[in-house]
Design an enzyme around this catalytic site. Structure first.
Site, mmCIF file in Angstrom:
data_model
loop_
_atom_site.group_PDB
_atom_site.id
_atom_site.type_symbol
_atom_site.label_atom_id
_atom_site.label_comp_id
_atom_site.label_asym_id
_atom_site.label_seq_id
_atom_site.Cartn_x
_atom_site.Cartn_y
_atom_site.Cartn_z
ATOM 1 N N GLY A 1 5.294 -9.886 3.935
ATOM 2 C CA GLY A 1 6.056 -9.768 5.169
ATOM 3 C C GLY A 1 5.447 -10.571 6.315
ATOM 4 N N LYS B 1 5.538 -9.602 9.210
ATOM 5 C CA LYS B 1 4.928 -8.620 10.116
ATOM 6 C C LYS B 1 3.422 -8.849 10.197
ATOM 7 C CE LYS B 1 3.795 -4.204 11.452
ATOM 8 N NZ LYS B 1 2.904 -3.661 10.465
ATOM 9 N N ASP B 2 2.795 -9.080 9.027
ATOM 10 C CA ASP B 2 1.348 -9.329 8.967
ATOM 11 C C ASP B 2 1.146 -10.844 8.971
ATOM 12 O OD1 ASP B 2 0.003 -6.475 8.090
ATOM 13 O OD2 ASP B 2 2.047 -6.690 7.378
ATOM 14 N N SER C 1 6.263 0.223 10.286
ATOM 15 C CA SER C 1 4.915 0.238 9.724
ATOM 16 C C SER C 1 4.632 1.639 9.196
ATOM 17 C CB SER C 1 3.894 -0.109 10.815
ATOM 18 O OG SER C 1 2.586 0.243 10.385
ATOM 19 N N HIS D 1 9.425 -2.741 3.520
ATOM 20 C CA HIS D 1 9.069 -2.902 2.105
ATOM 21 C C HIS D 1 10.325 -3.152 1.262
ATOM 22 C CE1 HIS D 1 5.614 -0.248 3.489
ATOM 23 N NE2 HIS D 1 4.961 -1.251 2.941
ATOM 24 N N MET E 1 0.835 -1.205 0.000
ATOM 25 C CA MET E 1 0.000 0.000 0.000
ATOM 26 C C MET E 1 0.873 1.260 0.000
ATOM 27 S SD MET E 1 -3.440 -0.906 2.058
ATOM 28 C CE MET E 1 -2.876 -0.537 3.703
ATOM 29 N N HIS F 1 9.037 1.870 3.703
ATOM 30 C CA HIS F 1 10.073 1.891 4.735
ATOM 31 C C HIS F 1 10.971 0.684 4.486
ATOM 32 C CE1 HIS F 1 7.598 -1.248 6.447
ATOM 33 N NE2 HIS F 1 6.579 -0.417 6.620
ATOM 34 N N VAL G 1 10.900 -6.605 9.857
ATOM 35 C CA VAL G 1 11.989 -5.637 10.021
ATOM 36 C C VAL G 1 11.588 -4.626 11.097
ATOM 37 C CG1 VAL G 1 13.435 -3.914 8.875
ATOM 38 C CG2 VAL G 1 12.626 -5.912 7.602
HETATM 39 P P1 AMP Z 1 1.652 -2.657 3.522
HETATM 40 O O1 AMP Z 1 2.160 -1.642 2.533
HETATM 41 O O2 AMP Z 1 1.703 -2.196 4.939
HETATM 42 O O3 AMP Z 1 0.342 -3.262 3.110
HETATM 43 O O4 AMP Z 1 2.692 -3.839 3.465
HETATM 44 C C1 AMP Z 1 3.086 -4.431 2.255
HETATM 45 C C2 AMP Z 1 3.913 -5.654 2.537
HETATM 46 O O5 AMP Z 1 5.049 -5.264 3.320
HETATM 47 C C3 AMP Z 1 3.150 -6.703 3.360
HETATM 48 O O6 AMP Z 1 3.483 -7.999 2.864
HETATM 49 C C4 AMP Z 1 3.680 -6.488 4.744
HETATM 50 O O7 AMP Z 1 3.647 -7.657 5.538
HETATM 51 C C5 AMP Z 1 5.112 -6.082 4.462
HETATM 52 N N1 AMP Z 1 5.652 -5.340 5.609
HETATM 53 C C6 AMP Z 1 5.142 -4.216 6.168
HETATM 54 N N2 AMP Z 1 5.877 -3.845 7.247
HETATM 55 C C7 AMP Z 1 6.876 -4.769 7.353
HETATM 56 C C8 AMP Z 1 7.958 -4.963 8.262
HETATM 57 N N3 AMP Z 1 8.175 -4.141 9.278
HETATM 58 N N4 AMP Z 1 8.759 -6.025 8.075
HETATM 59 C C9 AMP Z 1 8.542 -6.889 7.052
HETATM 60 N N5 AMP Z 1 7.553 -6.758 6.161
HETATM 61 C C10 AMP Z 1 6.724 -5.722 6.303
#
Ligand code: AMP
Length: 284
Positions: free
Chosen positions: A147, A149-150, A185, A37, A30, A34, A176
């Site tokens: 990730g 994380k989720d 995040s 990603h 999304m 950081h 991470v």
């Molecule tokens: P998002 O943009 O927050 O929807 O995340 C996109 C992808 O990045 C998802 O697969 C998340 O699990 C991964 N992600 C977000 N934050 C982290 C993190 N701190 N460590 C590892 N992967 C992450």
């Protein structure tokens, strides 16, 4: 690096890579990038010849009272970060492209989706599964990277891809953290300085369970209580939504922890809802 905002242009590029025998990795995001990603992008580059990153703030995974409008965005910076991490193409569709008028088909794995985060976000994983399957169909990747994380999201997507015979390998990438332990995040940008100062206690509490596990405690009730007791003293700004000790791959709750067990949590901190998880048996 190529940037696509329309489906025909994206599909033409995908076909040309396919014809040239190139393998493709997809990283769905999304945006508001950081280092978490960036780690996914670099992992993807090691798994396939071409890396496609999608940036789409998916409206269907937000509840009516959630932060869709406020979700942080910085497409220009995102493109620079993607370029610096050897991404070949960024796909940035508009909401009307993904959900044209009359859109009426949904994908859901209810038994994994209606627990944990799904209890307070009942339509969240339905939105996630639907958009991820659409992205799989558009990009036709060999492999997709998500990730850890989720953690629940990764489990739900693995189930969806397995159940529907989706021809994409699902790869997880390690969580991470900031140097002080806070999981990176995009939503950390919501934290006030005071909240940000206390936020690392979320992880410190989870580490308490890891330490007790290493010392031989196996009762998940005792492990969970130790974490909550730690937070009660050290993390007064945090309002716990849930804390569970689960079998990691299946998300089943367990009474006795083992080497597959994870502590998974969601905590409200000011305007942010932070999620985190640890493998109990992980080393420091
Ligand atoms: P998002 O943009 O927050 O929807 O995340 C996109 C992808 O990045 C998802 O697969 C998340 O699990 C991964 N992600 C977000 N934050 C982290 C993190 N701190 N460590 C590892 N992967 C992450």
């Amino acid at each position: 690096m190529l940037v696509f905002e329309t489906v025909p242009a994206l599909k033409a590029q995908i076909s040309s890579w396919r014809q040239a025998g190139r393998s493709i990795a997809l990283v769905p995001t999304m945006g508001f990038f950081h280092q978490g990603h960036a780690t996914l992008m670099r992992k993807a580059a090691g798994l396939a010849d071409k890396v496609v990153v999608s940036i789409f703030v998916n409206p269907t995974q937000f509840g009516p009272q959630e932060d869709l409008g406020a979700y942080p965005r910085d497409p220009e910076r995102d493109r620079a970060i993607a370029r610096a991490n050897r991404v070949d193409a960024v796909f940035m569709p508009g909401a009307e492209l993904m959900y044209p008028p009359g859109f009426d088909t949904w994908v859901e794995s209810p038994s994994l989706s209606r627990r944990l985060c799904g209890l307070v976000r009942p339509a969240h994983f339905r939105g996630v599964c639907t958009v991820v399957l659409k992205l799989f169909n558009l990009v036709q990747p060999d492999v997709a990277v998500f990730g850890e994380k989720d953690w629940q999201q990764l489990a739900v997507i693995r189930r969806m891809a397995g159940d529907l015979d989706v021809n994409v390998r699902i790869e997880g990438a390690p969580l991470v953290r900031e140097a002080d332990g806070l999981a990176l995040s995009s939503r950390n940008s919501y934290l006030t300085p005071e909240e940000r100062a206390q936020a690392p206690e979320l992880y410190m509490g989870l580490k308490k369970a890891c330490r007790l596990y290493r010392e031989g405690e196996r009762e998940t009730a005792a492990l969970g209580k130790a974490v909550r007791d730690y937070w009660a003293v050290n993390f007064p700004l945090g309002k716990v939504d849930y804390l569970h000790i689960l079998d990691g791959p299946s998300l089943e709750e367990v009474r006795i922890a083992d080497s597959r067990s994870r502590a998974v949590t969601a905590v409200y901190l000011g305007k942010a809802r932070l999620i985190d998880n640890v493998l109990l048996s992980e080393n420091d």
